[in-house]
Design a protein around this motif. Sequence first.
Motif, short mmCIF file in Angstrom:
data_model
loop_
_atom_site.label_atom_id
_atom_site.label_comp_id
_atom_site.label_asym_id
_atom_site.label_seq_id
_atom_site.Cartn_x
_atom_site.Cartn_y
_atom_site.Cartn_z
N PHE A 1 12.37 -0.72 8.22
CA PHE A 1 11.00 -0.32 7.86
C PHE A 1 10.84 1.21 7.87
CE2 PHE A 1 9.79 -4.76 8.79
CZ PHE A 1 8.99 -4.98 7.68
N SER A 2 11.63 1.90 8.68
CA SER A 2 11.54 3.37 8.71
C SER A 2 12.10 3.99 7.44
CB SER A 2 12.30 3.92 9.93
OG SER A 2 11.71 3.49 11.13
N TRP A 3 13.17 3.40 6.90
CA TRP A 3 13.85 3.97 5.74
C TRP A 3 13.38 3.39 4.41
CZ3 TRP A 3 19.42 3.51 8.18
CH2 TRP A 3 19.57 4.53 9.12
N ALA A 4 12.76 2.20 4.43
CA ALA A 4 12.34 1.57 3.18
C ALA A 4 11.29 2.41 2.48
CB ALA A 4 11.80 0.16 3.46
N GLY A 5 11.50 2.66 1.20
CA GLY A 5 10.54 3.43 0.41
C GLY A 5 10.68 4.92 0.55
N THR A 6 11.52 5.40 1.48
CA THR A 6 11.74 6.85 1.64
C THR A 6 13.21 7.17 1.40
OG1 THR A 6 11.98 6.48 4.04
CG2 THR A 6 9.81 7.15 3.24
N TYR B 1 15.69 4.85 1.19
CA TYR B 1 16.23 3.85 0.25
C TYR B 1 15.08 3.05 -0.34
CZ TYR B 1 20.45 4.75 3.06
OH TYR B 1 21.49 5.35 3.72
N ASP B 2 15.31 2.46 -1.51
CA ASP B 2 14.32 1.58 -2.12
C ASP B 2 14.20 0.30 -1.31
OD1 ASP B 2 13.86 3.36 -4.19
OD2 ASP B 2 15.45 2.49 -5.46
N TRP B 3 13.01 -0.34 -1.41
CA TRP B 3 12.79 -1.58 -0.67
C TRP B 3 13.80 -2.66 -1.06
CZ3 TRP B 3 9.49 -2.87 3.30
CH2 TRP B 3 8.54 -1.91 3.66
N GLN C 1 21.00 -1.65 1.18
CA GLN C 1 20.95 -1.13 2.56
C GLN C 1 19.78 -1.74 3.33
OE1 GLN C 1 21.23 0.82 -0.16
NE2 GLN C 1 22.79 2.42 0.14
N ILE C 2 18.59 -1.72 2.70
CA ILE C 2 17.39 -2.24 3.37
C ILE C 2 17.48 -3.75 3.53
CG2 ILE C 2 14.89 -2.46 3.24
CD1 ILE C 2 15.93 0.37 3.88
N LEU C 3 17.92 -4.45 2.47
CA LEU C 3 18.03 -5.90 2.54
C LEU C 3 19.06 -6.32 3.60
CD1 LEU C 3 17.89 -6.88 -1.25
CD2 LEU C 3 16.06 -7.00 0.46
N SER C 4 20.12 -5.54 3.74
CA SER C 4 21.14 -5.84 4.76
C SER C 4 20.57 -5.67 6.16
CB SER C 4 22.35 -4.92 4.58
OG SER C 4 22.99 -5.14 3.34
N VAL D 1 4.66 0.36 5.15
CA VAL D 1 3.95 -0.35 4.08
C VAL D 1 2.90 0.55 3.45
CG1 VAL D 1 2.40 -2.28 3.59
CG2 VAL D 1 4.38 -2.63 5.07
N MET D 2 2.14 1.28 4.28
CA MET D 2 1.12 2.18 3.74
C MET D 2 1.75 3.30 2.92
SD MET D 2 -1.74 0.90 4.58
CE MET D 2 -2.41 -0.26 5.75
N GLY D 3 2.94 3.74 3.34
CA GLY D 3 3.64 4.76 2.56
C GLY D 3 4.01 4.26 1.18
#
Length: 540
Positions: free
Chosen positions: A215-220, A222-224, A228-231, A408-410
């Motif tokens: 959640f810290s890296w998603a959208g910043t 790496y893409d959601w 990387q995020i899905l893993s 999420v807000m980001g």
Amino acid sequence: MEDLSQKRKVTIMIAIIAAMFFSAINQTIVSTAMPRIIAILGGMDYYTWVITIYMLTSTIATVLVGKLSDIYGRKPFILAGIVFFIIGAFLSGFSKDIFQLITYRGIQGIGAGIIMASAFTAVGDLFSPRERGKWTGIMMAVFGFSSVLGPTLGGWLVDHLAWKWLFWIFLPLGVVAFIMIMMLFPKGVRKKSEKIDYFGSLFLTLTIVPLLLGFSWAGTKYDWGSWQILSLFGAAVVFLILFILVERVVKSPVLPLSLFRNDIVTISNTIGFIMNAGMMGALIYLPFFVQGVEGISPTYSGYVTMPMSISMVIVSTVIGRMITKTGKYKRFALAGIPIMIIGMLIMAFMNSVWLAVVAMIVFGLGLGIGMPVFSLTVQNAVRPDQLGVATASSQLFRNLGGTIGIAVMGTIMTSSLTSKMKSAMTSGNGVDMKNMDPEIAKQLAAFQNPEMLLDQPKLHKLQETLPQEVHSVLTHMIDTLRDALSSSLTTVFLSGAALVTVALVLTFFLREIPLRTSNKMPETATKGQPDKAKTTASSV
């Protein structure tokens, strides 16, 4: 520890509050100085890790220490927390590069997590639930006071002294708090029948780490939808399943699943999660309005949020005393949360700095009225031998809610901003740079990035390098960008208000039981818990 004299209890609380203030002020004092520190140490690409590592280590320490303090008592852990924090703060001042700072901030995070978990639980050991209301309000006021004093003091220190003193200036306070707790705090009795849940602790840690990183890296970073995020999310799910399987069979689970059969605990933690998701997710982007839309400098933007902290400090102290006096708490949550929602709605439609200040005051009032309630509800609903783990679970859900809410807000703000900018271009309000000089067009293109609005000196510097004849075009581009950012922030604040509204609805379903005047557990509080819990509670 209920049988201690009132004088000794108050003295112990002074020591605990000193430890909490030591931890809290070391956070807020650094917040305004971090850009300067990063500029000196270098490593801007790793800036987020300074924040992420602290969040990770503090969250893990909080939830693991909860159960351990139920076994070994609070004293050794709050002392260990102070030691970890002192060592982390001391070493941070000696950091030679960004990687050393990240490492030492991780040590500080461990200390902060232990201090927070032990301090709030120690209040439960010292006082009955009826009396805790007053002290919970005072502890909330400590956080509010540190958020008022810290940023201003941090800005002054970094301008007049070497940045290392930000980490060192309050070290004597930590030493004093350590000595006071060492001398005054009663030694706990180890529960020999309890065993440490090593596998549960391991799998819980392995669940939290990838979840928070995702959640810290998603959208910043790496893409959601990136691998990387899905893993990371996939790993969190796998370890969560393993954690649940372990907790169902071990004798002394680190986070008992039976705890969540108590409807008061489950609803309170859910409300805490949702409230923090909406609150933190929205508040973190308030500086975007103050600095980006209104053009206020970072130094003065801190004064905009200050009224929130001041109103929260005053109100939380008063409300804490009222809860202790009346023995009721639900009414304060039902009064405070709507005021928070009103404050967030003002944020959504504010169009001036003064209106932002009004929003902060209103939101701070609601926060001071409603927020102290949900720590009390959890502590009041569980057996004394579950006090540590129950308090830790409450803080865990709040931390997770805040982290997820910010992410999420980001994403909501980024997608909304992109959509607004595209609409401006297609509607003819954008600037056509095809026929311009390529070099000027390249410079103007930088002003299509909303981050430019957050760096006023750089904005003015670039503006001075452009020819006079394109200044009107530049002004139009900045106005368009500010309008898009303002509209996007409206969406963010409305989303946050919607989440807090869900928390308000859930509050109506929160079962209110009388705040106990002792730490003995009545049968009514154990509704929803297994029969074994009821039997144990009735025998306390």
